[in-house]
Scaffold this active site. Structure first.
Site, PDB file in Angstrom:
ATOM      1  N   ASP A 122      16.401  91.071  11.557  1.00 42.26           N
ATOM      2  CA  ASP A 122      15.522  90.076  12.143  1.00 42.26           C
ATOM      3  C   ASP A 122      15.994  88.707  12.474  1.00 42.26           C
ATOM      4  OD1 ASP A 122      15.766  89.619   9.325  1.00 42.26           O
ATOM      5  OD2 ASP A 122      13.592  88.617   9.403  1.00 42.26           O
ATOM      6  N   GLU A 186      14.327  89.519   6.380  1.00 42.82           N
ATOM      7  CA  GLU A 186      15.205  88.533   5.781  1.00 42.82           C
ATOM      8  C   GLU A 186      14.626  87.223   5.832  1.00 42.82           C
ATOM      9  OE1 GLU A 186      18.427  85.977   4.386  1.00 42.82           O
ATOM     10  OE2 GLU A 186      17.492  86.185   6.414  1.00 42.82           O
TER      11      GLU A 186
END
Ligand SMILES: *[C@@H]1O[C@H](CO)[C@@H](O)[C@H](O)[C@H]1NC(C)=O
Ligand SMILES: *[C@@H]1O[C@H](CO)[C@@H](O)[C@H](O)[C@H]1NC(C)=O
Length: 451
Positions: A122, A186
């Site tokens: 991400d 994350e």
């Protein structure tokens, strides 16, 4: 990596700088080595695969919102570009928390303790304003691949899978098992990805020899007096505390202002915090203040004022200690403190001669970057997914095998993030070597003199 602060990095670097390690011998089990040499066609495939990954806008907008279409698409993409990884009998693939990926590479020698390679796919948002090229174009220009995620952290996701793909194509069978953990959230805490993978492995009774995640780099030009770049392997990261300060008063009209207003009381408290010298341990951390939601009505003195403060906690401090300190400095009962989010810094991982993961990284750094003769343990300012894995191992190491200069560092979460194609190829090579080194490395036996 989540939230980066340049100034604090410099401070920490100076702190750790006294602590430097140097290379010594390495031992080999004698397994046949596969040279890290790739064909022209493989090199082209490598960079094209990274470009494609950058083009999928896997943005984490907030804790609640991410581009789930893109997260799903990314899962399909890696299956497509790394067919060998996803079809090899001794590589098991599981999707965890809907979008994150866990790969278990079964080694031939079950007596060797496994390790883990971590990365996340991400990215933080990237509005196009100010970018030289569109942030999700993955455009190649002047030897660089441009776009959000080229340093943080699709480079690692792709390089890990790419290195494994290339090893498998060459019929490599690892001796030591390892896990590859690819998180999808994350940037917004890792609660749905890394934390779930960690829980799954804990339930299976897995213990890791060590793990390697993003978090620090080979640093060039960060310390003015140091001419040569050096490798910083982080052995801990900072904790965090988001604290809400709130003051409630009876509302009043601005034509007849009371002696003390909610805003005044709050401002004084924030000002005391700002002015009070923090103990050395966390004085090096940024104390970032965001005054939110102050007066928003024209002629009414608001009954309530609040501010959110983000503290970074040095590994020598705890959340509890920082909270006590804040209470003493604020010293005003009308200011209520609410903890929004808090976690202690993780324990400091070993970096001595016997620390397998650390020594393995050092050995690999010195073979891939012969010009680097300083490898130093440090503390990462940013938070990473690795903190969710501390129950599995005491050896948590944060290192990205990429040479960064201060301006590159600012591009992480900022504008014009990019990676040179050569740096990316080196990253693949590094992991290609690291995986093989994990099979052959033996901790050096004490030197014995012969008569
Ligand atoms: C989400 O990702 C898809 C591609 O997977 C893309 O077409 C779409 O524009 C993205 N949406 C947002 C809001 O970024
Ligand atoms: C670590 O283990 C403890 C004890 O079993 C558990 O309470 C905790 O939630 C675990 N932490 C993580 C991050 O998995």
């Amino acid at each position: 990596m989540a939230r980066v602060c340049m100034l604090a990095l410099a401070a920490v670097l100076l702190m750790i700088f006294a602590c430097v390690s140097r290379s010594d011998g390495q031992k080999d089990r004698g397994a046949p080595r596969i040279p890290a040499q790739f064909s022209e066609e493989e090199l082209v495939g490598m960079k094209e695969a990274l470009k494609g990954a950058i083009q999928i806008p896997t943005v984490s907008f907030s804790h609640e919102e991410s581009n789930t279409t893109a997260l799903t698409e990314f899962g399909e993409y890696i299956r497509k570009v790394f067919p060998k990884v996803f079809s090899t009998s001794f590589v098991q693939h599981e999707v965890v928390g809907q979008y994150s990926h866990l790969l278990t590479v079964q080694g031939s020698d079950p007596s060797l303790q496994p390790y883990m390679l971590l990365a996340h796919f991400d990215v933080v948002p990237a509005p196009e304003d100010g970018w030289e090229v569109p942030p999700f174009s993955g455009l190649e220009r002047d030897g660089f691949i441009h776009g959000r995620g080229t340093l943080d952290n699709k480079n690692s996701v792709m390089a890990i899978l790419q290195a494994l793909e290339l090893l498998l194509i060459r019929n490599y069978i690892p001796q030591r098992s390892f896990f590859i953990s690819l998180g999808h959230d994350e940037e917004v805490s890792g609660m749905n990805g890394a934390l779930k993978i960690s829980a799954l492995l804990q339930a299976r009774g897995v213990k890791l020899a060590f793990l390697v995640d993003e978090g620090s780099f080979i640093l060039d030009g960060f310390i003015p007096s140091l001419k040569k770049p050096f490798a910083m392997v982080s052995v801990s990261e900072k904790g965090a505390l988001d604290l809400l300060l709130k003051v409630n008063m009876t509302p009043g009209h601005s034509s007849a202002p009371p002696k003390e207003t909610s805003i005044g009381i709050l401002s004084a408290a924030v000002s005391r915090l700002e002015k009070t010298p923090m103990p050395n341990m966390f004085g090096s951390g940024p104390l970032k203040m965001t005054i939110k939601q102050l007066a928003n009505e024209v002629n009414v003195i608001p009954s309530m004022a609040q501010a959110t403060i983000n503290f970074r906690i040095h590994p020598a401090q705890t959340v509890h200690e920082v909270l006590e300190l804040v209470k003493n400095i604020v010293a005003d009962d009308r200011v209520q403190l609410h903890v929004l989010r808090a976690f202690d810094p993780p324990p400091v991982s070993p970096s001595d001669d016997q620390a397998f993961g650390y020594q393995l990284l050092r050995q690999t750094i010195q073979s891939i970057f012969p010009e680097i003769n300083i490898v130093a343990p440090g503390i990462s300012i940013a938070n990473t997914d690795s903190r969710h894995y501390t129950n599995l191992t005491t050896g948590v190491y944060l290192f990205n095998p990429i040479c960064l200069q201060p301006q590159d560092f600012r591009s992480i979460h900022g504008l014009n993030e990019k990676i040179s194609i050569q740096a990316y190829e080196t990253q693949v090579k590094f992991i290609f070597e690291l995986i093989q080194n994990a099979d052959t490395y033996k901790t050096s036996v004490p030197h014995q003199h012969e008569l």
